[in-house]
Design a protein around this motif. Structure first.
Motif, mmCIF file in Angstrom:
data_model
loop_
_atom_site.group_PDB
_atom_site.id
_atom_site.type_symbol
_atom_site.label_atom_id
_atom_site.label_comp_id
_atom_site.label_asym_id
_atom_site.label_seq_id
_atom_site.Cartn_x
_atom_site.Cartn_y
_atom_site.Cartn_z
ATOM 1 N N UNK A 1 0.710 -1.148 0.098
ATOM 2 C CA UNK A 1 -0.008 -0.163 0.040
ATOM 3 C C UNK A 1 0.972 1.152 0.018
ATOM 4 N N UNK A 2 0.364 2.219 -0.464
ATOM 5 C CA UNK A 2 1.297 3.462 -0.830
ATOM 6 C C UNK A 2 1.590 3.914 0.394
ATOM 7 N N UNK A 3 0.724 4.010 1.465
ATOM 8 C CA UNK A 3 1.057 4.506 2.855
ATOM 9 C C UNK A 3 2.245 3.984 3.677
ATOM 10 N N UNK A 4 2.639 2.712 2.992
ATOM 11 C CA UNK A 4 3.960 2.069 3.398
ATOM 12 C C UNK A 4 5.006 1.725 2.708
ATOM 13 N N UNK A 5 4.979 2.503 1.605
ATOM 14 C CA UNK A 5 5.877 2.383 0.595
ATOM 15 C C UNK A 5 7.020 3.084 0.859
ATOM 16 N N UNK A 6 8.161 2.429 1.356
ATOM 17 C CA UNK A 6 9.519 2.967 1.806
ATOM 18 C C UNK A 6 10.455 3.261 0.908
ATOM 19 N N UNK A 7 11.540 3.755 1.372
ATOM 20 C CA UNK A 7 12.624 4.058 0.320
ATOM 21 C C UNK A 7 13.288 2.624 -0.108
ATOM 22 N N UNK A 8 13.397 1.792 0.743
ATOM 23 C CA UNK A 8 13.848 0.399 0.275
ATOM 24 C C UNK A 8 13.140 -0.235 -0.575
ATOM 25 N N UNK A 9 11.855 -0.010 -0.542
ATOM 26 C CA UNK A 9 10.967 -0.619 -1.891
ATOM 27 C C UNK A 9 11.570 -0.210 -3.268
ATOM 28 N N UNK A 10 11.450 1.145 -3.364
ATOM 29 C CA UNK A 10 11.772 1.972 -4.554
ATOM 30 C C UNK A 10 13.220 1.674 -5.165
ATOM 31 N N UNK A 11 14.389 1.599 -4.025
ATOM 32 C CA UNK A 11 15.445 0.934 -4.394
ATOM 33 C C UNK A 11 15.557 -0.428 -4.881
ATOM 34 N N UNK A 12 14.729 -1.266 -4.222
ATOM 35 C CA UNK A 12 14.856 -2.566 -4.681
ATOM 36 C C UNK A 12 14.185 -2.674 -5.985
ATOM 37 N N UNK A 13 12.904 -1.841 -6.245
ATOM 38 C CA UNK A 13 12.298 -1.976 -7.669
ATOM 39 C C UNK A 13 13.535 -1.440 -8.736
ATOM 40 N N UNK A 14 14.018 -0.474 -8.528
ATOM 41 C CA UNK A 14 14.977 0.269 -9.559
ATOM 42 C C UNK A 14 15.851 -0.727 -9.841
ATOM 43 N N UNK A 15 16.449 -1.275 -8.951
ATOM 44 C CA UNK A 15 17.541 -2.568 -9.132
ATOM 45 C C UNK A 15 16.963 -3.696 -9.943
ATOM 46 N N UNK A 16 15.976 -3.958 -9.903
ATOM 47 C CA UNK A 16 15.275 -5.002 -10.394
ATOM 48 C C UNK A 16 15.083 -4.493 -11.861
ATOM 49 N N UNK A 17 14.724 -2.930 -12.359
ATOM 50 C CA UNK A 17 14.703 -2.669 -13.607
ATOM 51 C C UNK A 17 16.130 -2.195 -14.027
ATOM 52 N N UNK A 18 17.222 -2.462 -13.126
ATOM 53 C CA UNK A 18 18.653 -2.057 -13.688
ATOM 54 C C UNK A 18 18.569 -0.447 -14.065
ATOM 55 N N UNK A 19 18.102 0.364 -13.113
ATOM 56 C CA UNK A 19 18.296 1.887 -13.207
ATOM 57 C C UNK A 19 19.119 2.036 -12.362
ATOM 58 N N UNK A 20 20.525 1.852 -12.462
ATOM 59 C CA UNK A 20 21.720 1.819 -11.630
ATOM 60 C C UNK A 20 21.996 3.608 -11.406
ATOM 61 N N UNK A 21 21.580 4.269 -12.292
ATOM 62 C CA UNK A 21 21.958 5.896 -12.160
ATOM 63 C C UNK A 21 20.990 6.457 -10.980
ATOM 64 N N UNK A 22 19.896 6.072 -11.220
ATOM 65 C CA UNK A 22 18.781 6.801 -9.932
ATOM 66 C C UNK A 22 19.372 6.093 -8.703
ATOM 67 N N UNK A 23 19.464 4.554 -8.608
ATOM 68 C CA UNK A 23 19.815 4.086 -7.384
ATOM 69 C C UNK A 23 21.218 4.579 -6.629
ATOM 70 N N UNK A 24 22.111 4.959 -7.516
ATOM 71 C CA UNK A 24 23.325 5.545 -6.963
ATOM 72 C C UNK A 24 23.106 6.783 -6.468
ATOM 73 N N UNK A 25 22.290 7.634 -6.968
ATOM 74 C CA UNK A 25 21.945 9.015 -6.595
ATOM 75 C C UNK A 25 21.243 8.862 -5.454
ATOM 76 N N UNK A 26 20.201 8.179 -5.450
ATOM 77 C CA UNK A 26 19.199 8.017 -4.349
ATOM 78 C C UNK A 26 20.135 7.335 -3.233
ATOM 79 N N UNK A 27 21.009 6.660 -3.256
ATOM 80 C CA UNK A 27 21.836 6.072 -2.339
ATOM 81 C C UNK A 27 22.818 7.129 -1.310
#
Length: 301
Positions: free
Chosen positions: A245-271
């Protein structure tokens, strides 16, 4: 007697193994992450600050960041306050001198085991319990249906954050309380006796004796509590999957989803942004505790 002096470069040889480990496992990876934050997802072309701009304009990243901050701001003070009050209540009672010493030791060991048991339970087993309780057809909704109340989808509604906070408190409550009990046990009882003889009540003793003496430990406990908030992602992921649910959508979720989609540029900037914010949070806690300590020492208002 002539003292033989060693050359400075020879002293560096003793630090060489540690410096090599820091260079290989910390410094070089950090530089590589910093470099990739200015590159595209494939790491082939330099795009400047576009990754950071995409993050600041990403509604999902802002939502995840806001949810994470709300969770930390709500759960951490609750954990610290509840565990401290419980530790004070447990230590305020006098031991029963009629019981033998070995019985008191056994009782203390069992009680400590019960406090630390939630912290030691595997995450997979814990999430199974929460599913049984909070799922749409779980025990809690069964009780609501029995009393004629409407069923609630606890994990996919406005109550989702409350469920996550309860999970965090239940898991970390006993461990944090034992840390507080260790700090309270180090305070000499004669301080409270002297304060009571001067007419200080329980409230005055708490604010003028207990809290000032617990501040060095309070910084450590606060940092540990904040660090443990980031571990709640495991529980949410095992209960709700990649997209809760979007009320408990945390930063770890979006980083995990970006890693699955191989969006490494956004992952490193977010990290880098998250690490920068975490460092400033820890520094803010440290400056706050040290400033309060100096004010109490010099008697400034």
């Amino acid at each position: 007697m002539k003292i033989k002096r060693t050359r400075p470069w020879k002293n560096l040889l003793y630090l060489l193994p540690s410096l090599t480990g820091v260079l290989i496992f910390y410094l070089i990876p950090f530089i590589d992450v910093l470099r990739k934050s200015f590159m595209d997802d494939m790491g082939r072309s330099f795009i400047g600050l576009q990754n950071y701009s995409r993050l600041l304009h990403s509604s999902n990243f802002l939502l995840a960041g806001r949810n994470t901050l709300v969770f930390i701001a709500c759960s951490t003070p609750l954990l610290l306050a509840l565990s401290l009050c419980t530790a004070i209540a447990l230590l305020s009672g006098r031991p029963d001198k009629s019981r033998p010493a070995h019985a008191d030791e056994a009782h203390c060991s069992i009680r400590t085991l019960l406090y630390l048991l939630p912290f030691a339970i595997p995450v997979a087993a814990l999430t199974g319990v929460w599913k049984i309780i909070f799922s749409r057809y779980g025990l809690l909704n069964t009780l609501l249906h029995f009393f004629g109340a409407a069923e609630i989808d606890w994990l996919h509604s406005k109550y989702s954050m409350l469920v996550v906070i309860i999970t965090y408190l239940w898991r970390n409550f006993g461990y944090t309380m034992i840390l507080w009990m260790a700090g309270l046990s180090a305070i000499h009882p004669q301080l409270y006796e002297a304060a009571a003889m001067e007419g200080a009540g329980a409230r005055q003793q708490f604010f003028y004796i207990t809290l000032p003496l617990l501040k060095p430990l309070g910084f450590t406990v606060s940092v540990l509590a904040v660090l443990n908030t980031f571990k709640v992602f495991r529980d949410i992921y095992l209960i709700c999957g990649d997209y809760p649910d979007k009320s408990i959508y945390m930063l770890q979720h979006i980083l995990n989803n970006w890693f699955t989609n191989m969006e490494f540029g956004k992952i490193t900037a977010a990290a880098l942004i998250i690490v920068f914010a975490a460092v400033w949070l820890v520094l803010g806690l440290q400056v706050g505790f040290s400033w309060q300590k100096r004010r109490n020492y010099y008697g400034q208002d």
